[in-house]
Design a protein around this motif. Structure first.
Motif, short mmCIF file in Angstrom:
data_model
loop_
_atom_site.label_atom_id
_atom_site.label_comp_id
_atom_site.label_asym_id
_atom_site.label_seq_id
_atom_site.Cartn_x
_atom_site.Cartn_y
_atom_site.Cartn_z
N PHE A 1 5.52 -0.97 -2.89
CA PHE A 1 6.03 0.36 -3.25
C PHE A 1 5.47 0.69 -4.63
O PHE A 1 5.98 0.22 -5.63
CB PHE A 1 7.56 0.37 -3.27
CG PHE A 1 8.15 1.74 -3.52
CD1 PHE A 1 8.31 2.64 -2.48
CD2 PHE A 1 8.53 2.12 -4.80
CE1 PHE A 1 8.85 3.90 -2.71
CE2 PHE A 1 9.06 3.38 -5.04
CZ PHE A 1 9.22 4.28 -3.99
N PHE A 2 4.37 1.42 -4.66
CA PHE A 2 3.59 1.63 -5.88
C PHE A 2 3.20 0.26 -6.48
O PHE A 2 3.29 0.04 -7.68
CB PHE A 2 4.36 2.45 -6.91
CG PHE A 2 4.62 3.87 -6.46
CD1 PHE A 2 3.58 4.78 -6.37
CD2 PHE A 2 5.91 4.28 -6.13
CE1 PHE A 2 3.81 6.09 -5.96
CE2 PHE A 2 6.14 5.59 -5.71
CZ PHE A 2 5.09 6.48 -5.63
N GLY A 3 2.75 -0.61 -5.56
CA GLY A 3 2.38 -1.97 -5.96
C GLY A 3 3.49 -2.95 -5.64
O GLY A 3 4.53 -2.59 -5.07
N PRO A 4 3.32 -4.21 -6.03
CA PRO A 4 4.35 -5.24 -5.76
C PRO A 4 5.49 -5.15 -6.77
O PRO A 4 5.74 -6.08 -7.56
CB PRO A 4 3.57 -6.54 -5.90
CG PRO A 4 2.50 -6.23 -6.90
CD PRO A 4 2.12 -4.80 -6.67
N GLY B 1 -1.74 0.61 2.89
CA GLY B 1 -0.37 0.15 3.03
C GLY B 1 0.41 0.09 1.74
O GLY B 1 0.44 -0.94 1.07
N ASP B 2 1.04 1.16 1.39
CA ASP B 2 1.93 1.22 0.23
C ASP B 2 2.95 2.32 0.51
O ASP B 2 2.59 3.47 0.73
CB ASP B 2 1.16 1.52 -1.05
CG ASP B 2 2.02 1.43 -2.30
OD1 ASP B 2 2.89 2.30 -2.47
OD2 ASP B 2 1.82 0.49 -3.09
N ALA B 3 4.23 1.94 0.51
CA ALA B 3 5.26 2.90 0.88
C ALA B 3 5.32 4.07 -0.10
O ALA B 3 5.53 5.23 0.31
CB ALA B 3 6.62 2.20 0.94
N GLY B 4 5.13 3.81 -1.39
CA GLY B 4 5.14 4.89 -2.37
C GLY B 4 4.00 5.86 -2.17
O GLY B 4 4.20 7.08 -2.16
N HIS B 5 2.80 5.33 -1.98
CA HIS B 5 1.64 6.20 -1.75
C HIS B 5 1.76 6.93 -0.42
O HIS B 5 1.34 8.09 -0.29
CB HIS B 5 0.36 5.36 -1.79
CG HIS B 5 0.07 4.81 -3.14
ND1 HIS B 5 -0.93 3.88 -3.36
CD2 HIS B 5 0.64 5.03 -4.35
CE1 HIS B 5 -0.96 3.57 -4.66
NE2 HIS B 5 -0.02 4.26 -5.27
#
Length: 488
Positions: free
Chosen positions: A240-243, A190-194
């Motif tokens: 998104f690439f972390g918090p 769960g990460d939008a960037g990844h």
């Protein structure tokens, strides 16, 4: 799937089979072990050349085999050898020859029309008793253009075929299994960037880039689905690439509310297991009728036991004694039904009773462990979030130390996210596959079917000395002879 017979005059059988091979939608039965030797002239010449073509093909007209051998046309010799094998498997009655096989129901009419121009016919037959037809999944990828499946279904089918061949009577689980897989993957990744990076990779695969990965191109919808699921989960987590704070938290922060995430993961697992039991009931019914569905641990008996234990779990959660009583009664019914079914598979007597007791205990423990196993959805989601937080903390700590610090922060951010992306994509992919195979598919399938293998070869139109204007002699060279003559 329909049982069919390919019937044609002996002198028209070759052309009919060439058209069958070009269509690529009929699996032709061959002579089994112990049958007559059907090695023909083309196979003999191919053996003399000591070469096997990786891409066999057929010529539209009967070729000059000597010319093919002189020219080293191993692909045509290999195709002719396959044709000879099927000609040798035909049964003859007078001037008529026939072969049996399987063809998808939807392709029978088109295939019959194709070979009618050669003087042949495709005759529907009754399926033999005790013989299961071969399985062709909706999205199966075959060499024939007749099966150009929709890209999404085609990309999801390998998920099922890797586990095994679905029995013909069972439901086709390709689409639901693919959807469940990408959902579980997304929860752990769960990460939008990844997730958007995965979508970009999917688009590159669709475009055939890089060329070394061209074989993976059919999987691009599957990769895109996994990326989209990860993007949506990342949006829910605010990752998104972390918090980084780029996205607001729409549902929960994994590191702040781990128990809530854990409860959601286990709840999702319980629902998926219930759906797997429902599909298992349908499969057992279609495989062996109502009795098989009633007593199977992956059928009604197992589903009843699962329901009873779920109600007992409601007592533990809510603390109301009524749930314990009702759940125990339902579970007891499931145990009795499962026990009867398991005992009938033993040799009977005290030994059979002990074996049945052990299997029932294993069934109860397995249900509990399978439900708890879905906690890994939360565990690996937390791991992904923790890695993202570590990378982001390191980035922000370095960013306020002047130009050198900014460069170091950028390096940490890029390298850390690259490592987190690669590691977590691998882990989430493997864990989602494990949950799919062991927890879900083990309830859907009890046996394995046989894959549908249509005979398909490209057809070349030869001209010049290689082409043979004389009628083909292959039937006489590899024909079955008097010992194989039967009524077609």
């Amino acid at each position: 799937m329909r049982r069919v017979a390919i019937v044609a005059p002996v002198d028209a059988l070759r052309e009919s089979l060439v058209r069958i091979a070009e269509a690529g939608c009929v699996e032709v039965d061959l002579v089994g072990d112990g049958g007559p030797d059907v090695r023909g002239p083309a196979a003999t010449r191919l053996q003399r050349l000591r070469a096997e073509s990786a891409h066999p093909a057929l010529s539209e007209a009967a070729p000059d085999l000597d010319a093919l051998e002189r020219e080293g046309r191993t692909e045509l010799l290999a195709g002719e050898a396959q044709l000879e094998e099927r000609l040798g498997s035909a049964v003859r009655h007078g001037a008529v020859a026939a072969l049996a096989g399987w063809c998808p129901e939807t392709m029978v009419g088109a295939t019959a029309a194709r070979i009618a121009g050669a003087g042949g016919a495709l005759v529907p037959l009754r399926a033999p008793r005790g013989v299961d037809p071969p399985t062709l999944l909706t999205g199966a990828d075959t060499a024939s253009p007749a099966y150009a499946a929709r890209p999404v279904r085609r990309s999801l089918t390998p998920l099922v075929s890797t586990y095994g061949t679905v029995p013909y009577a069972d439901l086709d689980p390709s689409m639901p299994a693919g959807i469940v897989y990408v959902v579980m993957f997304g929860l752990m990744f769960g990460d939008a960037g990844h997730g958007l990076l995965l979508v970009a990779i999917a688009l590159l695969l669709r475009a055939g880039r890089p060329r070394r990965a061209a074989a993976l191109r059919p999987l691009w919808p599957f990769v895109a689905g996994a990326g989209l699921a990860a993007t949506l989960a990342g949006a829910a987590y605010g990752e998104f690439f972390g918090p980084t704070g780029v996205l607001p938290v729409l549902w929960l922060e994994p590191l702040e509310e781990p128990m809530r995430l854990l409860a959601a993961a286990v709840g999702l697992g319980a629902v998926l297991l219930a759906v797997a039991y429902a599909a298992g009931i349908v499969n057992r019914w279609r495989e062996g009728g109502p009795v098989a569905a009633l007593y199977a641990t992956s059928g009604i008996a197992g589903a009843t036991l699962y329901l009873g234990l779920a109600v007992v779990a409601g007592y533990v959660w809510l603390g109301q004694a009524a749930y314990a009583v009702v759940g125990a009664a339902i579970a007891a019914v499931g145990l009795v039904l499962a026990g009867v079914g398991l005992y009938t598979t033993t040799s009977g007597g005290p030994g059979g009773a002990v074996q049945t007791g052990i299997q029932l205990f294993d069934a109860v423990v397995r249900i509990g462990s399978n439900v708890v196993s879905f906690a890994r959805l939360a565990a690996f989601g937390l791991t992904h979030a923790a890695l993202g937080a570590i990378v982001w903390d390191g980035t922000t700590a370095l960013a306020g130390r002047g130009p050198v610090g900014v460069a170091a922060a950028l390096l940490v951010f890029l390298t850390g996210n690259a490592l987190a992306f690669a590691l977590e994509a691998l882990v989430a992919g493997v864990q989602a596959l494990r949950l799919e195979f062991y927890e879900l598919f083990s309830r859907l399938f009890e046996g394995e079917g046989r894959p549908f293998r249509p005979w398909h070869l490209p057809v070349q139109h030869l001209t010049g000395p290689t082409a043979d204007a004389t009628p083909p002699a292959a039937m006489e060279a590899v024909g079955p002879g008097p010992a194989r003559e039967e009524e077609a």
